[in-house]
Write a protein that holds these residues in place. Sequence first.
Motif, PDB file in Angstrom:
ATOM      1  N   VAL A  32       0.850  -1.201   0.000  1.00 50.25           N
ATOM      2  CA  VAL A  32       0.000   0.000   0.000  1.00 50.25           C
ATOM      3  C   VAL A  32       0.882   1.246   0.000  1.00 50.25           C
ATOM      4  CG1 VAL A  32      -1.792   1.259   1.240  1.00 50.25           C
ATOM      5  CG2 VAL A  32      -1.806  -1.261   1.215  1.00 50.25           C
ATOM      6  N   ASP A  34       0.896   5.614  -2.037  1.00 50.14           N
ATOM      7  CA  ASP A  34       0.028   6.709  -2.499  1.00 50.14           C
ATOM      8  C   ASP A  34      -0.815   6.310  -3.701  1.00 50.14           C
ATOM      9  OD1 ASP A  34       1.030   8.276  -0.519  1.00 50.14           O
ATOM     10  OD2 ASP A  34       2.504   9.302  -1.794  1.00 50.14           O
ATOM     11  N   THR A  35      -0.290   5.354  -4.495  1.00 48.97           N
ATOM     12  CA  THR A  35      -1.040   4.993  -5.702  1.00 48.97           C
ATOM     13  C   THR A  35      -1.704   3.630  -5.598  1.00 48.97           C
ATOM     14  OG1 THR A  35       0.945   4.061  -6.698  1.00 48.97           O
ATOM     15  CG2 THR A  35       0.475   6.407  -7.146  1.00 48.97           C
ATOM     16  N   ASN A  36      -1.398   2.881  -4.535  1.00 47.91           N
ATOM     17  CA  ASN A  36      -1.978   1.557  -4.364  1.00 47.91           C
ATOM     18  C   ASN A  36      -2.748   1.496  -3.048  1.00 47.91           C
ATOM     19  OD1 ASN A  36      -0.829  -0.328  -6.606  1.00 47.91           O
ATOM     20  ND2 ASN A  36       0.931   0.922  -5.924  1.00 47.91           N
ATOM     21  N   LYS A  37      -3.995   1.224  -3.175  1.00 45.82           N
ATOM     22  CA  LYS A  37      -4.858   1.200  -2.007  1.00 45.82           C
ATOM     23  C   LYS A  37      -5.399  -0.234  -1.843  1.00 45.82           C
ATOM     24  CE  LYS A  37      -6.213   5.970  -2.853  1.00 45.82           C
ATOM     25  NZ  LYS A  37      -5.237   6.114  -3.943  1.00 45.82           N
ATOM     26  N   SER A  39      -8.533  -2.728  -0.340  1.00 50.20           N
ATOM     27  CA  SER A  39      -9.932  -2.712   0.074  1.00 50.20           C
ATOM     28  C   SER A  39     -10.375  -4.141   0.409  1.00 50.20           C
ATOM     29  CB  SER A  39     -10.824  -2.160  -1.042  1.00 50.20           C
ATOM     30  OG  SER A  39     -12.197  -2.292  -0.672  1.00 50.20           O
ATOM     31  N   GLU A  47     -11.416   4.890  -6.781  1.00 49.74           N
ATOM     32  CA  GLU A  47     -10.639   6.006  -6.252  1.00 49.74           C
ATOM     33  C   GLU A  47      -9.398   6.193  -7.118  1.00 49.74           C
ATOM     34  OE1 GLU A  47      -9.832   5.451  -2.132  1.00 49.74           O
ATOM     35  OE2 GLU A  47     -11.910   4.923  -1.623  1.00 49.74           O
ATOM     36  N   THR A  51      -6.968   0.326  -6.703  1.00 47.70           N
ATOM     37  CA  THR A  51      -7.557  -0.304  -5.516  1.00 47.70           C
ATOM     38  C   THR A  51      -7.418  -1.828  -5.663  1.00 47.70           C
ATOM     39  OG1 THR A  51      -9.127   1.516  -5.203  1.00 47.70           O
ATOM     40  CG2 THR A  51      -9.662  -0.621  -4.157  1.00 47.70           C
TER      41      THR A  51
END
Length: 260
Positions: A32, A34-37, A39, A47, A51
């Motif tokens: 994780v 800034d560009t990989n989130k 969920s 987003e 994600t």
Amino acid sequence: MNNQAQSLNGKTYEFKEVSKTAKVGDKDVVTVDDTNKFSDETEGTVEEGTTHVIYVYKEKQPEAPAPKGSVVVHYVNEAGEEIQDPFKDTTDQPTGTGFNTAEGDREQPGSIAKDGKTYEFKEVSKTAKVGDKDVVTVDDTNKFSDETEGTVKEGTTHVIYVYKEKQPEAPAPKGSVVVHYVNEAGEEIQSERSDLTNVDPGTRYNTGETDLEKPESILFKGKTYEFKEVSQTPKVGDETVVKENITKEFSSQEKTKVMS
């Protein structure tokens, strides 16, 4: 959401759950930043960036084969010695299947011949030991049963038939009738005569039917002897004409005719 089973390297994996973290086991599946989130939701709104949703699968274990069992019948004499090869009554059948080891003469013969001897069925053994021999060694896979009918259990169930040696039949009793001819001193004056030989007990006889059987006179050594009587004892004069024993009964089988 794809919850179908997946295969990889010969293994099958079944859907287990949606991961609640970016780490599964001891591995960081998603880093994780800034560009990989990350969920843990299968549905939502996009987003900025990427994600990541993680589906966790569990390896599917091969199904254990259905338990099976067999039934074997043993044939022994009263000493526990095998007198016929074991018979496989039931082989590798699902547990719970019914069996019957006494349906026919092939399974439970009435008699068995072995080494010149004949054995007749006696009983179903109540124990795995017969005489001083362990016919069956009972363990986790070998079970003993004293029942000829039942249901198959996992492993091998053993039933033992015990046979008794058949004794030769005694020959049917037979009897004979012999007539003796003596003078008043008990001396033989004519050879004995067989009236009946080896006939069934109960057969009627008559030793006075003809002159051949009961001559009225006998010439012996220049003397003539005339019939006097049938002796009432095996002894005439000083001579024992008939020696009584287990096979000779004077009163019923041998008649002594006394000539005077």
